[in-house]
Design an enzyme around this catalytic site. Structure first.
Site, mmCIF file in Angstrom:
data_model
loop_
_atom_site.group_PDB
_atom_site.id
_atom_site.type_symbol
_atom_site.label_atom_id
_atom_site.label_comp_id
_atom_site.label_asym_id
_atom_site.label_seq_id
_atom_site.Cartn_x
_atom_site.Cartn_y
_atom_site.Cartn_z
ATOM 1 N NE ARG A 105 -62.209 -110.254 -19.454
ATOM 2 C CZ ARG A 105 -61.922 -109.027 -19.840
ATOM 3 N NH1 ARG A 105 -62.887 -108.129 -19.910
ATOM 4 N NH2 ARG A 105 -60.694 -108.680 -20.154
ATOM 5 N NE ARG A 106 -68.862 -116.407 -17.820
ATOM 6 C CZ ARG A 106 -68.486 -117.666 -17.903
ATOM 7 N NH1 ARG A 106 -68.420 -118.421 -16.811
ATOM 8 N NH2 ARG A 106 -68.179 -118.184 -19.058
ATOM 9 N NE ARG A 146 -51.342 -104.933 -14.254
ATOM 10 C CZ ARG A 146 -50.691 -105.425 -15.305
ATOM 11 N NH1 ARG A 146 -51.258 -105.534 -16.479
ATOM 12 N NH2 ARG A 146 -49.457 -105.824 -15.192
ATOM 13 C CB ALA A 147 -53.746 -110.359 -9.442
ATOM 14 C CG ASN A 170 -48.782 -107.738 -12.300
ATOM 15 O OD1 ASN A 170 -48.615 -107.198 -13.381
ATOM 16 N ND2 ASN A 170 -49.140 -107.063 -11.226
ATOM 17 C CD GLU A 215 -46.989 -108.535 -17.062
ATOM 18 O OE1 GLU A 215 -46.426 -108.176 -16.003
ATOM 19 O OE2 GLU A 215 -47.770 -107.811 -17.689
ATOM 20 C CE1 TYR A 216 -41.071 -110.614 -12.460
ATOM 21 C CE2 TYR A 216 -43.291 -109.739 -12.618
ATOM 22 C CZ TYR A 216 -41.933 -109.539 -12.437
ATOM 23 O OH TYR A 216 -41.450 -108.283 -12.239
ATOM 24 C CE1 TYR A 235 -53.169 -104.980 -7.515
ATOM 25 C CE2 TYR A 235 -51.703 -106.293 -8.860
ATOM 26 C CZ TYR A 235 -52.316 -105.095 -8.593
ATOM 27 O OH TYR A 235 -52.071 -104.015 -9.393
ATOM 28 N NE ARG A 280 -48.769 -104.494 -6.477
ATOM 29 C CZ ARG A 280 -48.792 -103.247 -6.018
ATOM 30 N NH1 ARG A 280 -49.624 -102.922 -5.052
ATOM 31 N NH2 ARG A 280 -47.992 -102.326 -6.501
#
Length: 130
Positions: A27-28, A48-49, A52, A55-56, A94, A101
């Protein structure tokens, strides 16, 4: 005594923190302020990595504990170590390319299914065998 499982649980927390710090750094680097989740393609892959993996991890932790308690702690711990390694490889694969990935993703999915099998076998043995 479930010391190995406690250690892996702690490692998962460290992985979550590491992945979150990678998102903050991206982000920076690309000047993308929250709550934005789009922008530079590299940032989007890192984001996203991290999502994801996050989430798991609850699924992984649950299976690790059930397999470790009802099947065998050491077997579950080896699966846990391999799973964490494949998720680390997944994250870095990823962030490099979306295709990077896939290999680690398939490996981590196979390990989750193995943990499901161990957990089910342990539960069946515990509740059905005298």
């Amino acid at each position: 005594n479930k010391m190995l499982l406690d250690c892996y649980h702690s490692c998962v927390v460290l992985f979550v923190v590491y992945f979150a710090l990678q998102v903050i750094q991206a982000r920076r680097k690309y000047k993308i302020s929250p709550p934005e989740t789009t922008g530079h393609p590299e940032f989007e892959r890192i984001f996203r990595a991290q999502a994801n993996c996050s989430e798991y991890f609850p699924i992984f932790i649950s299976l690790l504990w059930v397999a470790g308690i009802f099947f065998h702690q050491s077997v579950a711990a080896v699966c846990g170590l391999l799973y964490l390694y494949t998720r680390f490889k997944y994250f870095h694969g990823y962030t490099a390319t979306a295709q990077g990935r896939l290999g680690p993703l398939y490996a981590s999915a196979r390990l989750l299914w193995l943990l499901v099998g161990l957990a089910v076998a342990g539960l069946l043995a515990h509740f059905l065998l005298p």
